[in-house]
Design a protein around this motif. Sequence first.
Motif, PDB file in Angstrom:
ATOM      1  N   ASP A   1      12.612 -37.257  25.704  1.00 37.45           N
ATOM      2  CA  ASP A   1      13.876 -36.933  26.370  1.00 37.45           C
ATOM      3  C   ASP A   1      14.811 -36.236  25.382  1.00 37.45           C
ATOM      4  OD1 ASP A   1      15.606 -38.958  25.022  1.00 37.45           O
ATOM      5  OD2 ASP A   1      14.280 -40.353  26.070  1.00 37.45           O
ATOM      6  N   LYS A   2      15.946 -35.767  25.919  1.00 31.67           N
ATOM      7  CA  LYS A   2      16.861 -34.941  25.136  1.00 31.67           C
ATOM      8  C   LYS A   2      17.414 -35.668  23.909  1.00 31.67           C
ATOM      9  CE  LYS A   2      18.473 -32.020  28.955  1.00 31.67           C
ATOM     10  NZ  LYS A   2      19.672 -31.575  29.726  1.00 31.67           N
ATOM     11  N   SER A   3      17.403 -37.017  23.942  1.00 36.45           N
ATOM     12  CA  SER A   3      17.944 -37.761  22.799  1.00 36.45           C
ATOM     13  C   SER A   3      17.147 -37.515  21.528  1.00 36.45           C
ATOM     14  CB  SER A   3      17.975 -39.258  23.108  1.00 36.45           C
ATOM     15  OG  SER A   3      16.664 -39.781  23.226  1.00 36.45           O
ATOM     16  N   GLU A   4      15.907 -37.011  21.669  1.00 35.34           N
ATOM     17  CA  GLU A   4      15.076 -36.726  20.497  1.00 35.34           C
ATOM     18  C   GLU A   4      15.449 -35.403  19.832  1.00 35.34           C
ATOM     19  OE1 GLU A   4      10.830 -37.997  20.659  1.00 35.34           O
ATOM     20  OE2 GLU A   4      11.227 -38.125  22.809  1.00 35.34           O
ATOM     21  N   LEU A   5      16.278 -34.604  20.513  1.00 36.55           N
ATOM     22  CA  LEU A   5      16.715 -33.338  19.938  1.00 36.55           C
ATOM     23  C   LEU A   5      17.931 -33.619  19.059  1.00 36.55           C
ATOM     24  CD1 LEU A   5      16.379 -31.034  23.078  1.00 36.55           C
ATOM     25  CD2 LEU A   5      14.687 -31.500  21.294  1.00 36.55           C
ATOM     26  N   LYS A   6      17.662 -33.991  17.811  1.00 40.82           N
ATOM     27  CA  LYS A   6      18.734 -34.399  16.897  1.00 40.82           C
ATOM     28  C   LYS A   6      18.438 -33.878  15.494  1.00 40.82           C
ATOM     29  CE  LYS A   6      16.394 -38.848  16.405  1.00 40.82           C
ATOM     30  NZ  LYS A   6      16.482 -40.300  16.703  1.00 40.82           N
ATOM     31  N   PRO A   7      19.446 -33.809  14.645  1.00 39.74           N
ATOM     32  CA  PRO A   7      19.238 -33.301  13.286  1.00 39.74           C
ATOM     33  C   PRO A   7      18.117 -34.054  12.568  1.00 39.74           C
ATOM     34  CG  PRO A   7      21.580 -33.469  13.736  1.00 39.74           C
ATOM     35  CD  PRO A   7      20.875 -34.109  14.899  1.00 39.74           C
ATOM     36  N   GLY A   8      17.268 -33.277  11.893  1.00 38.00           N
ATOM     37  CA  GLY A   8      16.144 -33.850  11.161  1.00 38.00           C
ATOM     38  C   GLY A   8      14.836 -33.818  11.917  1.00 38.00           C
ATOM     39  N   ALA A   9      14.899 -33.608  13.237  1.00 39.89           N
ATOM     40  CA  ALA A   9      13.669 -33.585  14.035  1.00 39.89           C
ATOM     41  C   ALA A   9      12.862 -32.326  13.725  1.00 39.89           C
ATOM     42  CB  ALA A   9      14.005 -33.641  15.514  1.00 39.89           C
ATOM     43  N   GLN A  10      11.556 -32.513  13.554  1.00 42.15           N
ATOM     44  CA  GLN A  10      10.632 -31.393  13.349  1.00 42.15           C
ATOM     45  C   GLN A  10      10.139 -30.940  14.724  1.00 42.15           C
ATOM     46  OE1 GLN A  10       9.676 -30.168  10.296  1.00 42.15           O
ATOM     47  NE2 GLN A  10      10.940 -31.627   9.149  1.00 42.15           N
ATOM     48  N   ILE A  11      10.274 -29.656  15.007  1.00 38.90           N
ATOM     49  CA  ILE A  11       9.967 -29.193  16.363  1.00 38.90           C
ATOM     50  C   ILE A  11       9.076 -27.957  16.353  1.00 38.90           C
ATOM     51  CG2 ILE A  11      12.116 -30.139  17.311  1.00 38.90           C
ATOM     52  CD1 ILE A  11      12.004 -26.443  17.030  1.00 38.90           C
ATOM     53  N   ILE A  12       8.438 -27.742  17.498  1.00 43.12           N
ATOM     54  CA  ILE A  12       7.804 -26.452  17.780  1.00 43.12           C
ATOM     55  C   ILE A  12       8.169 -26.070  19.204  1.00 43.12           C
ATOM     56  CG2 ILE A  12       5.586 -27.539  18.411  1.00 43.12           C
ATOM     57  CD1 ILE A  12       4.216 -24.905  17.469  1.00 43.12           C
ATOM     58  N   ILE A  13       8.612 -24.830  19.360  1.00 45.26           N
ATOM     59  CA  ILE A  13       8.872 -24.252  20.673  1.00 45.26           C
ATOM     60  C   ILE A  13       7.842 -23.140  20.852  1.00 45.26           C
ATOM     61  CG2 ILE A  13      10.533 -23.022  22.115  1.00 45.26           C
ATOM     62  CD1 ILE A  13      12.761 -24.329  20.390  1.00 45.26           C
ATOM     63  N   PHE A  14       6.966 -23.290  21.818  1.00 42.53           N
ATOM     64  CA  PHE A  14       5.876 -22.319  21.959  1.00 42.53           C
ATOM     65  C   PHE A  14       6.366 -20.966  22.457  1.00 42.53           C
ATOM     66  CE2 PHE A  14       3.301 -26.294  22.405  1.00 42.53           C
ATOM     67  CZ  PHE A  14       2.554 -26.117  21.260  1.00 42.53           C
ATOM     68  N   GLY A  15       7.400 -20.969  23.310  1.00 42.71           N
ATOM     69  CA  GLY A  15       7.829 -19.685  23.869  1.00 42.71           C
ATOM     70  C   GLY A  15       9.288 -19.662  24.242  1.00 42.71           C
ATOM     71  N   ALA A  16      10.180 -19.477  23.251  1.00 40.69           N
ATOM     72  CA  ALA A  16      11.594 -19.306  23.558  1.00 40.69           C
ATOM     73  C   ALA A  16      11.799 -17.896  24.103  1.00 40.69           C
ATOM     74  CB  ALA A  16      12.446 -19.527  22.305  1.00 40.69           C
ATOM     75  N   ALA A  17      12.485 -17.801  25.230  1.00 42.94           N
ATOM     76  CA  ALA A  17      12.711 -16.489  25.856  1.00 42.94           C
ATOM     77  C   ALA A  17      13.835 -15.756  25.140  1.00 42.94           C
ATOM     78  CB  ALA A  17      13.051 -16.668  27.327  1.00 42.94           C
ATOM     79  N   LYS A  18      13.568 -14.517  24.784  1.00 45.20           N
ATOM     80  CA  LYS A  18      14.590 -13.681  24.140  1.00 45.20           C
ATOM     81  C   LYS A  18      15.328 -12.901  25.210  1.00 45.20           C
ATOM     82  CE  LYS A  18      15.286 -10.842  20.048  1.00 45.20           C
ATOM     83  NZ  LYS A  18      14.638 -10.203  18.892  1.00 45.20           N
ATOM     84  N   LYS A  19      16.608 -13.212  25.382  1.00 43.90           N
ATOM     85  CA  LYS A  19      17.413 -12.577  26.419  1.00 43.90           C
ATOM     86  C   LYS A  19      17.860 -11.180  25.986  1.00 43.90           C
ATOM     87  CE  LYS A  19      17.333 -16.164  29.113  1.00 43.90           C
ATOM     88  NZ  LYS A  19      16.641 -16.122  30.412  1.00 43.90           N
ATOM     89  N   GLU A  20      18.387 -10.432  26.958  1.00 47.07           N
ATOM     90  CA  GLU A  20      18.797  -9.054  26.683  1.00 47.07           C
ATOM     91  C   GLU A  20      19.875  -8.981  25.609  1.00 47.07           C
ATOM     92  OE1 GLU A  20      19.884  -7.029  30.219  1.00 47.07           O
ATOM     93  OE2 GLU A  20      17.859  -7.035  31.063  1.00 47.07           O
ATOM     94  N   ASP A  21      20.719 -10.030  25.519  1.00 50.14           N
ATOM     95  CA  ASP A  21      21.781 -10.012  24.508  1.00 50.14           C
ATOM     96  C   ASP A  21      21.310 -10.537  23.156  1.00 50.14           C
ATOM     97  OD1 ASP A  21      21.511 -12.692  24.966  1.00 50.14           O
ATOM     98  OD2 ASP A  21      23.594 -13.039  25.595  1.00 50.14           O
ATOM     99  N   GLY A  22      19.988 -10.805  23.054  1.00 45.05           N
ATOM    100  CA  GLY A  22      19.421 -11.245  21.780  1.00 45.05           C
ATOM    101  C   GLY A  22      19.392 -12.746  21.586  1.00 45.05           C
ATOM    102  N   THR A  23      20.009 -13.516  22.501  1.00 45.72           N
ATOM    103  CA  THR A  23      19.988 -14.974  22.368  1.00 45.72           C
ATOM    104  C   THR A  23      18.618 -15.516  22.750  1.00 45.72           C
ATOM    105  OG1 THR A  23      20.814 -15.289  24.616  1.00 45.72           O
ATOM    106  CG2 THR A  23      22.459 -15.180  22.852  1.00 45.72           C
ATOM    107  N   LEU A  24      18.330 -16.710  22.258  1.00 44.01           N
ATOM    108  CA  LEU A  24      17.055 -17.368  22.544  1.00 44.01           C
ATOM    109  C   LEU A  24      17.303 -18.566  23.447  1.00 44.01           C
ATOM    110  CD1 LEU A  24      15.569 -17.258  18.940  1.00 44.01           C
ATOM    111  CD2 LEU A  24      14.752 -15.940  20.907  1.00 44.01           C
ATOM    112  N   GLU A  25      16.410 -18.756  24.412  1.00 45.34           N
ATOM    113  CA  GLU A  25      16.551 -19.863  25.361  1.00 45.34           C
ATOM    114  C   GLU A  25      15.209 -20.566  25.514  1.00 45.34           C
ATOM    115  OE1 GLU A  25      19.056 -19.865  29.270  1.00 45.34           O
ATOM    116  OE2 GLU A  25      16.998 -19.321  29.814  1.00 45.34           O
ATOM    117  N   ALA A  26      15.227 -21.902  25.505  1.00 42.82           N
ATOM    118  CA  ALA A  26      13.984 -22.673  25.596  1.00 42.82           C
ATOM    119  C   ALA A  26      14.042 -23.642  26.772  1.00 42.82           C
ATOM    120  CB  ALA A  26      13.753 -23.455  24.305  1.00 42.82           C
ATOM    121  N   ASN A  27      12.947 -23.680  27.547  1.00 43.93           N
ATOM    122  CA  ASN A  27      12.862 -24.662  28.622  1.00 43.93           C
ATOM    123  C   ASN A  27      11.906 -25.806  28.275  1.00 43.93           C
ATOM    124  OD1 ASN A  27      10.337 -23.500  28.899  1.00 43.93           O
ATOM    125  ND2 ASN A  27      10.768 -22.518  30.854  1.00 43.93           N
ATOM    126  N   ARG A  28      11.328 -25.743  27.048  1.00 40.84           N
ATOM    127  CA  ARG A  28      10.480 -26.840  26.563  1.00 40.84           C
ATOM    128  C   ARG A  28      10.593 -26.898  25.043  1.00 40.84           C
ATOM    129  NH1 ARG A  28       4.161 -28.637  27.629  1.00 40.84           N
ATOM    130  NH2 ARG A  28       3.879 -29.685  25.631  1.00 40.84           N
TER     131      ARG A  28
END
Length: 202
Positions: free
Chosen positions: A163-190
């Motif tokens: 759950d979202k509570s695991e998204l905290k400083p120090g967590a080691q993560i992998i995002i397989f496919g963050a979407a790169k938006k037209e304005d250059g920002t990155l968005e992740a749904n997993r």
Amino acid sequence: MPKSPLFAALLAVAFTSVASAQQPPTVRIRGTIEAVDGAMLSIKSRDGADMKVRTTDNVAVFGVAKTDLSEIKPGSYIGITALPEPDGTQKAIAVHIFPENQRGAAEGFRPWDLRANSTMTNATVAETVKGTDGQNILVKYKDGEKKVVVPPGTPVVTFVGGDKSELKPGAQIIIFGAAKKEDGTLEANRVNVGRDGITPPM
């Protein structure tokens, strides 16, 4: 009245533009969460770059937890990060076991970016046999099959619900496919988070 070649060419360009706009490019991210501000994650990537990734409202969070090689059985759907051997086999450097509800995810064989020349095979285990160099696994996917050797000590992990509570400083993560938006920002749904201090090995 026949359409001019110019009209046809412009129409083709328009359709191509629409098609390419439908699929934003994706970015694979490995790193450590340094800060969280609402939906925005500040991440230090494995190569030292500072990145900001916004999570979607319905972001799926999965834990990446250690498991045993014995959990890989005929019929298991697994992902194998590997290096090609001269004899055509794949030598695993990490294996992850998908839960049943993710069977078929990204099925197939492709280049991977964990190391130079590494590959990823997502496939179903056809057979697994103890060998002299480790566990010999034959996996099959829709376009073919691969023979894989899993040496002793190879990290084996599985995905578990998080759950979202695991998204905290120090967590080691992998995002397989963050979407790169037209304005250059990155968005992740997993986001996949290492459990018990482990770094997702894939």
